[in-house]
Motif scaffolding. Structure first.
Motif, PDB file in Angstrom:
ATOM      1  N   HIS A 257      12.936  -2.354  -0.557  1.00  0.00           N
ATOM      2  CA  HIS A 257      11.528  -2.024  -0.335  1.00  0.00           C
ATOM      3  C   HIS A 257      10.601  -2.689  -1.352  1.00  0.00           C
ATOM      4  O   HIS A 257       9.390  -2.719  -1.155  1.00  0.00           O
ATOM      5  N   HIS A 258      11.133  -3.221  -2.423  1.00  0.00           N
ATOM      6  CA  HIS A 258      10.294  -3.895  -3.416  1.00  0.00           C
ATOM      7  C   HIS A 258      10.042  -5.363  -3.072  1.00  0.00           C
ATOM      8  O   HIS A 258       9.237  -6.017  -3.724  1.00  0.00           O
ATOM      9  N   ASN A 259      10.735  -5.872  -2.080  1.00  0.00           N
ATOM     10  CA  ASN A 259      10.577  -7.266  -1.680  1.00  0.00           C
ATOM     11  C   ASN A 259       9.968  -7.363  -0.290  1.00  0.00           C
ATOM     12  O   ASN A 259      10.061  -6.435   0.511  1.00  0.00           O
TER      13      ASN A 259
ATOM     14  N   ARG B 121       1.478  15.663   5.275  1.00  0.00           N
ATOM     15  CA  ARG B 121       0.490  14.989   4.423  1.00  0.00           C
ATOM     16  C   ARG B 121       0.268  13.577   4.955  1.00  0.00           C
ATOM     17  O   ARG B 121       0.868  13.166   5.949  1.00  0.00           O
ATOM     18  N   ILE B 122      -0.616  12.832   4.278  1.00  0.00           N
ATOM     19  CA  ILE B 122      -0.801  11.433   4.675  1.00  0.00           C
ATOM     20  C   ILE B 122       0.428  10.625   4.245  1.00  0.00           C
ATOM     21  O   ILE B 122       1.195  11.041   3.373  1.00  0.00           O
ATOM     22  N   ALA B 123       0.618   9.484   4.861  1.00  0.00           N
ATOM     23  CA  ALA B 123       1.673   8.578   4.420  1.00  0.00           C
ATOM     24  C   ALA B 123       1.316   8.029   3.046  1.00  0.00           C
ATOM     25  O   ALA B 123       0.148   7.742   2.757  1.00  0.00           O
ATOM     26  N   LEU B 124       2.321   7.890   2.189  1.00  0.00           N
ATOM     27  CA  LEU B 124       2.116   7.412   0.829  1.00  0.00           C
ATOM     28  C   LEU B 124       2.969   6.177   0.574  1.00  0.00           C
ATOM     29  O   LEU B 124       3.891   5.862   1.326  1.00  0.00           O
ATOM     30  N   PHE B 125       2.669   5.491  -0.512  1.00  0.00           N
ATOM     31  CA  PHE B 125       3.327   4.227  -0.791  1.00  0.00           C
ATOM     32  C   PHE B 125       4.805   4.405  -1.104  1.00  0.00           C
ATOM     33  O   PHE B 125       5.591   3.470  -0.966  1.00  0.00           O
ATOM     34  N   GLY B 126       5.190   5.603  -1.514  1.00  0.00           N
ATOM     35  CA  GLY B 126       6.599   5.883  -1.780  1.00  0.00           C
ATOM     36  C   GLY B 126       7.397   6.238  -0.542  1.00  0.00           C
ATOM     37  O   GLY B 126       8.611   6.459  -0.636  1.00  0.00           O
ATOM     38  N   ASP B 127       6.749   6.282   0.608  1.00  0.00           N
ATOM     39  CA  ASP B 127       7.467   6.532   1.869  1.00  0.00           C
ATOM     40  C   ASP B 127       8.047   5.205   2.359  1.00  0.00           C
ATOM     41  O   ASP B 127       7.655   4.655   3.387  1.00  0.00           O
ATOM     42  N   TYR B 128       8.984   4.705   1.599  1.00  0.00           N
ATOM     43  CA  TYR B 128       9.493   3.361   1.811  1.00  0.00           C
ATOM     44  C   TYR B 128      10.023   3.158   3.219  1.00  0.00           C
ATOM     45  O   TYR B 128      10.718   4.006   3.776  1.00  0.00           O
ATOM     46  N   ASN B 129       9.697   1.994   3.787  1.00  0.00           N
ATOM     47  CA  ASN B 129      10.154   1.585   5.113  1.00  0.00           C
ATOM     48  C   ASN B 129       9.602   2.462   6.227  1.00  0.00           C
ATOM     49  O   ASN B 129      10.126   2.441   7.348  1.00  0.00           O
ATOM     50  N   ASN B 130       8.551   3.199   5.935  1.00  0.00           N
ATOM     51  CA  ASN B 130       7.912   4.026   6.954  1.00  0.00           C
ATOM     52  C   ASN B 130       6.456   3.633   7.171  1.00  0.00           C
ATOM     53  O   ASN B 130       6.124   3.062   8.199  1.00  0.00           O
TER      54      ASN B 130
ATOM     55  N   ASN C 219       0.026  13.739  -5.334  1.00  0.00           N
ATOM     56  CA  ASN C 219       1.321  13.071  -5.458  1.00  0.00           C
ATOM     57  C   ASN C 219       1.311  11.966  -6.509  1.00  0.00           C
ATOM     58  O   ASN C 219       2.204  11.117  -6.531  1.00  0.00           O
ATOM     59  N   GLY C 220       0.281  11.989  -7.373  1.00  0.00           N
ATOM     60  CA  GLY C 220       0.289  11.116  -8.531  1.00  0.00           C
ATOM     61  C   GLY C 220      -0.306   9.743  -8.341  1.00  0.00           C
ATOM     62  O   GLY C 220      -0.159   8.871  -9.215  1.00  0.00           O
ATOM     63  N   TYR C 221      -1.004   9.514  -7.213  1.00  0.00           N
ATOM     64  CA  TYR C 221      -1.606   8.208  -6.959  1.00  0.00           C
ATOM     65  C   TYR C 221      -3.098   8.209  -7.286  1.00  0.00           C
ATOM     66  O   TYR C 221      -3.745   9.268  -7.307  1.00  0.00           O
ATOM     67  N   GLU C 222      -3.616   7.032  -7.521  1.00  0.00           N
ATOM     68  CA  GLU C 222      -5.038   6.859  -7.741  1.00  0.00           C
ATOM     69  C   GLU C 222      -5.817   7.372  -6.537  1.00  0.00           C
ATOM     70  O   GLU C 222      -5.504   7.067  -5.391  1.00  0.00           O
ATOM     71  N   ASN C 223      -6.832   8.185  -6.788  1.00  0.00           N
ATOM     72  CA  ASN C 223      -7.677   8.721  -5.724  1.00  0.00           C
ATOM     73  C   ASN C 223      -9.136   8.658  -6.186  1.00  0.00           C
ATOM     74  O   ASN C 223      -9.482   9.209  -7.223  1.00  0.00           O
ATOM     75  N   PRO C 224      -9.980   7.950  -5.448  1.00  0.00           N
ATOM     76  CA  PRO C 224      -9.704   7.262  -4.182  1.00  0.00           C
ATOM     77  C   PRO C 224      -9.067   5.884  -4.393  1.00  0.00           C
ATOM     78  O   PRO C 224      -9.112   5.335  -5.497  1.00  0.00           O
ATOM     79  N   LEU C 225      -8.505   5.348  -3.297  1.00  0.00           N
ATOM     80  CA  LEU C 225      -8.105   3.947  -3.318  1.00  0.00           C
ATOM     81  C   LEU C 225      -9.376   3.111  -3.327  1.00  0.00           C
ATOM     82  O   LEU C 225     -10.268   3.305  -2.500  1.00  0.00           O
ATOM     83  N   PRO C 226      -9.485   2.173  -4.254  1.00  0.00           N
ATOM     84  CA  PRO C 226     -10.744   1.431  -4.370  1.00  0.00           C
ATOM     85  C   PRO C 226     -10.989   0.507  -3.178  1.00  0.00           C
ATOM     86  O   PRO C 226     -10.057  -0.077  -2.620  1.00  0.00           O
ATOM     87  N   GLY C 227     -12.248   0.395  -2.792  1.00  0.00           N
ATOM     88  CA  GLY C 227     -12.626  -0.566  -1.771  1.00  0.00           C
ATOM     89  C   GLY C 227     -12.808  -1.943  -2.377  1.00  0.00           C
ATOM     90  O   GLY C 227     -12.832  -2.114  -3.608  1.00  0.00           O
TER      91      GLY C 227
ATOM     92  N   THR D  97     -11.829  -8.595  -8.311  1.00  0.00           N
ATOM     93  CA  THR D  97     -10.564  -8.066  -8.822  1.00  0.00           C
ATOM     94  C   THR D  97     -10.149  -6.903  -7.928  1.00  0.00           C
ATOM     95  O   THR D  97     -10.845  -5.884  -7.865  1.00  0.00           O
ATOM     96  N   TYR D  98      -9.035  -7.053  -7.248  1.00  0.00           N
ATOM     97  CA  TYR D  98      -8.647  -6.029  -6.265  1.00  0.00           C
ATOM     98  C   TYR D  98      -7.166  -6.151  -5.936  1.00  0.00           C
ATOM     99  O   TYR D  98      -6.529  -7.171  -6.213  1.00  0.00           O
ATOM    100  N   TYR D  99      -6.616  -5.077  -5.376  1.00  0.00           N
ATOM    101  CA  TYR D  99      -5.296  -5.168  -4.751  1.00  0.00           C
ATOM    102  C   TYR D  99      -5.456  -4.811  -3.282  1.00  0.00           C
ATOM    103  O   TYR D  99      -6.177  -3.892  -2.918  1.00  0.00           O
ATOM    104  N   SER D 100      -4.826  -5.604  -2.434  1.00  0.00           N
ATOM    105  CA  SER D 100      -5.050  -5.479  -0.995  1.00  0.00           C
ATOM    106  C   SER D 100      -4.506  -4.155  -0.467  1.00  0.00           C
ATOM    107  O   SER D 100      -3.536  -3.592  -1.000  1.00  0.00           O
ATOM    108  N   ARG D 101      -5.149  -3.662   0.577  1.00  0.00           N
ATOM    109  CA  ARG D 101      -4.753  -2.399   1.183  1.00  0.00           C
ATOM    110  C   ARG D 101      -3.318  -2.510   1.704  1.00  0.00           C
ATOM    111  O   ARG D 101      -2.959  -3.458   2.388  1.00  0.00           O
ATOM    112  N   GLY D 102      -2.493  -1.533   1.372  1.00  0.00           N
ATOM    113  CA  GLY D 102      -1.073  -1.590   1.700  1.00  0.00           C
ATOM    114  C   GLY D 102      -0.219  -1.871   0.483  1.00  0.00           C
ATOM    115  O   GLY D 102       0.971  -1.557   0.451  1.00  0.00           O
ATOM    116  N   THR D 103      -0.823  -2.467  -0.561  1.00  0.00           N
ATOM    117  CA  THR D 103      -0.109  -2.721  -1.816  1.00  0.00           C
ATOM    118  C   THR D 103       0.108  -1.409  -2.553  1.00  0.00           C
ATOM    119  O   THR D 103      -0.744  -0.516  -2.523  1.00  0.00           O
TER     120      THR D 103
END
Length: 657
Positions: free
Chosen positions: A115-117, A536-545, A586-594, A626-632
């Motif tokens: 899931h890291h690649n 809950r909402i899907a989170l980045f740690g829900d690998y392969n989902n 769940n320990g993530y940045e909130n909000p996700l920046p636009g 300076t940004y990280y794309s949505r989904g990252t």
């Protein structure tokens, strides 16, 4: 943010006004032309009915993408995560690509190793078309289309040859100032006496890129080799035999987790290789009851991550090898109302993981055999119906020695009705049997896993409804979508056990509009996507989902000055801030920046002595955002996101002989 948005949107507005200002004259030109276009109208109708998003060869030539992120830049329903190509993977309406039926030239791509690649290596330069089917996929698309399908098709010789040519070649060189990446490409191709052939080679090498703040993102340097070869023969009777082979290699010294920023200081070599070979037989121009197609493929995805001397335990160091063979045999029956396709298909996947910290390696084998019917008919004028069913049997030999045998049916239907000329309403539904999803094999490098005895195959319901309008150069569309999956892939990491996951739901809407003149266009597309996993909402740690998406807008415009062979264009991606309490809980940045990213280009394409020259200049990330794309993978107390590249100047020169 409002001020920056207005400034950046002004770039797109200027290009749009340039195109709009030329509209009256262009409209008059279009009315005076008498153009004869030969197309398979029936095929075109059903392609539009079944396909959510199509990126054409013209689109690809216009955008000149260098990776997956740039390829889907104008498609907000598709999110591409990660910085370097080594970590890029795509999500359709937030759903991980592993839950789609993904093919390259028909060869199934199921590289769900780590899931890291990233899960797919592809060079967009020689793509002919990309078709995304979000949700309701036809039965002849293939098995496992839980969230739809994604089809990548590479060019043939006839797609590159100029009119009257039977032999051609091209060379291209590009330089990116941000990453100091130099890319060189060469191709030769031809067609004569029933034969056509193609050979291409691409080499790219550079340094780590910097983000908008000028901070270097370690482990993102490009080191790419790609080669594509094709050979086909077609007899006078229409019997066509086509062979293709492709090799893709990405090599680099990467972060231990390539999809994340700094999580410790661990780095290691990361060598990804894909080898694909295909054979296809068709009877061109067939009609009546004999229109056969036979297709076979071999696909191999390798990820080598050798152990480093300073590792004291399993730390993402392993060698994985996923080999797959598959294919189909089908016949298309033509009759008054349309066509009926009947066929059988299969795949056989073998996954092997070389483990450096165990005395034994780990392996799994998955075999699937399917049969399908798909009818595409127009029972009455203006009504189009695509409906079918497939039956699949899957046998899954798991890493712990258990075998899971499952079978299921997958019906589908898409219906479109043209209310008045140009105005079509459509809707569709499918139920999909996906079998046991392929495991994330890299997990086995660090621990021995067992499978729960009650593991169930993943299934999905997909539904959509939409409306589309086309009139002269205007195209407008809107769609509502809903997908719900059951028994998704999941693990109890503490117990080292694979279990049935929670329900996964993605829902929302897409809207798009585009106007084309003879030498100009303007476009806009917007998606609103809500993704839920369990309660809950899907989170980045829900690998392969899945991952959270929210609201994304894309804009584009371009104008060609025919008398100067000059094209100017611009595009923008605007991701709106996304806030949900589940992120913070769940320990993530909130909000996700636009973020708002604007790209502009100028392309001069003169013809000198029978040679087509192209000189193209691009400024990507014009305002150095300076940004990280949505989904990252988002920011946490331990994880720093991988930022996307800051401003870069890209100069490309090519010649087509």
């Amino acid at each position: 943010m409002t001020g920056r948005y207005l400034t950046r949107t002004a770039i797109l507005a200027s290009a749009s006004m340039l195109a709009l200002g030329s509209a009256p004259a262009l409209s008059e030109d279009v009315q005076e032309l008498d153009v004869i276009v030969i197309k398979d109208r029936l095929a075109e109708t059903f392609e539009a009915l079944e396909t959510s998003t199509q990126i054409t060869q013209e689109d690809i030539q216009q955008r000149q993408p260098s990776d997956l992120k740039q390829l889907f830049q104008g498609t907000p329903s598709v999110s591409v995560a990660g910085g370097s190509p080594a970590s890029q993977k795509f999500y359709v309406h937030g759903v991980d690509q592993s839950k789609l039926n993904v093919t390259i030239d028909g060869a199934r791509q199921k590289n769900n190793v780590w899931h890291h690649n990233g899960n797919i290596g592809i060079n967009p330069m020689f793509l002919k078309a990309v078709e995304i089917n979000a949700g309701v996929a036809p039965a002849d698309t293939g098995p496992g289309a839980l969230g739809g399908s994604a089809r990548f098709e590479t060019v043939n010789a006839v797609d590159l040859l100029k009119e009257g040519q039977d032999l051609g070649a091209l060379v291209s060189f590009g330089y990116d100032t941000n990453s100091e990446t130099l890319t060189g490409t060469a191709a030769a191709y031809g067609a004569k006496d029933g034969f056509d052939y193609l050979a291409t080679a691409t080499r790219a090498e550079g340094q780590d890129y910097s983000d908008g703040d000028g901070i270097v993102e370690p482990g993102t340097a490009t080191d790419l080799i790609n080669g594509l070869g094709k050979l086909s023969y077609q007899s006078q009777e229409g019997h066509r035999f086509a062979f293709s082979g492709e090799y893709y290699r990405d090599d680099g010294y990467r972060r231990l987790r390539t999809n994340m920023g700094a999580v410790g200081n661990d780095f290691n070599d990361n060598l990804y290789q894909r080898t694909t070979a295909t054979f296809k037989y068709t009877l061109e121009g067939a009609s009546g009851n004999l229109d056969p197609e036979v297709f076979l493929y071999y696909n191999r995805n390798q990820l080598d991550r050798p152990s480093e001397p300073y590792f004291t335990r399993a730390s993402g160091d392993f060698n994985s090898d996923l080999q797959s063979i598959g294919g189909h045999a089908q016949n298309r029956f033509h009759f008054g109302m349309g066509t009926l396709t009947a066929g059988v298909d299969f795949y056989h996947d073998h996954v092997d993981v070389e483990r450096f910290w165990f005395s034994t390696d780990a392996e799994e084998t998955i075999t699937n055999v399917g049969a399908y019917l798909q009818a595409r008919v127009t029972p009455i004028d203006k009504l189009s119906v695509s409906t079918g069913i497939r039956a699949d049997f899957q046998s899954y030999d798991a890493v712990d020695g258990q075998t899971f045998d499952n079978a299921g049916l997958s019906p589908n239907i898409n219906v479109g009705y043209e209310i008045i000329d140009g105005l079509t309403v459509n809707g569709g539904y499918s139920y999909v049997f996906g079998g046991i999803e392929q495991a994330e094999a890299a997990l086995f490098h660090a621990q021995d896993y067992t499978y729960s005895g009650d593991l169930n195959p993943t299934t999905a319901h997909n539904a959509k409804v939409g409306i589309a309008y086309q009139f002269k150069g205007l195209s407008v569309g809107a769609d509502l979508f809903y997908t719900k999956m059951y028994d998704t892939v999941a693990y109890n990491y503490r117990a080292a056990t694979r279990i049935n996951g929670d329900d996964l739901v993605t829902k929302g809407f897409d809207v798009s509009a585009r106007y084309d003149w003879q030498t100009a266009y303007v476009s806009a597309a917007f998606t609103h996507t809500d993704v839920e996993y369990g309660d809950r909402i899907a989170l980045f740690g829900d690998y392969n989902n899945a991952v959270p998406v929210g609201d994304i807008l894309t804009l584009g415009a371009g104008y060609t000055f025919d008398q100067w062979n000059l094209t100017l264009g611009a595009n923008a991606e605007i991701a709106f801030e996304y806030s949900n309490q589940d992120l913070e809980d769940n320990g993530y940045e909130n909000p996700l920046p636009g973020y708002e990213v604007v790209n502009i280009f100028a392309e001069w394409a003169p013809q000198l002595g029978g040679t087509d020259f192209t000189l193209r200049g691009e400024i990507n990330n014009l305002f150095d955002e300076t940004y990280y794309s949505r989904g990252t993978y988002a920011s946490t107390a331990r994880v720093t996101p991988v930022n996307s590249p800051g401003r870069s100047f890209l100069l490309t020169a090519s010649a087509k002989f």
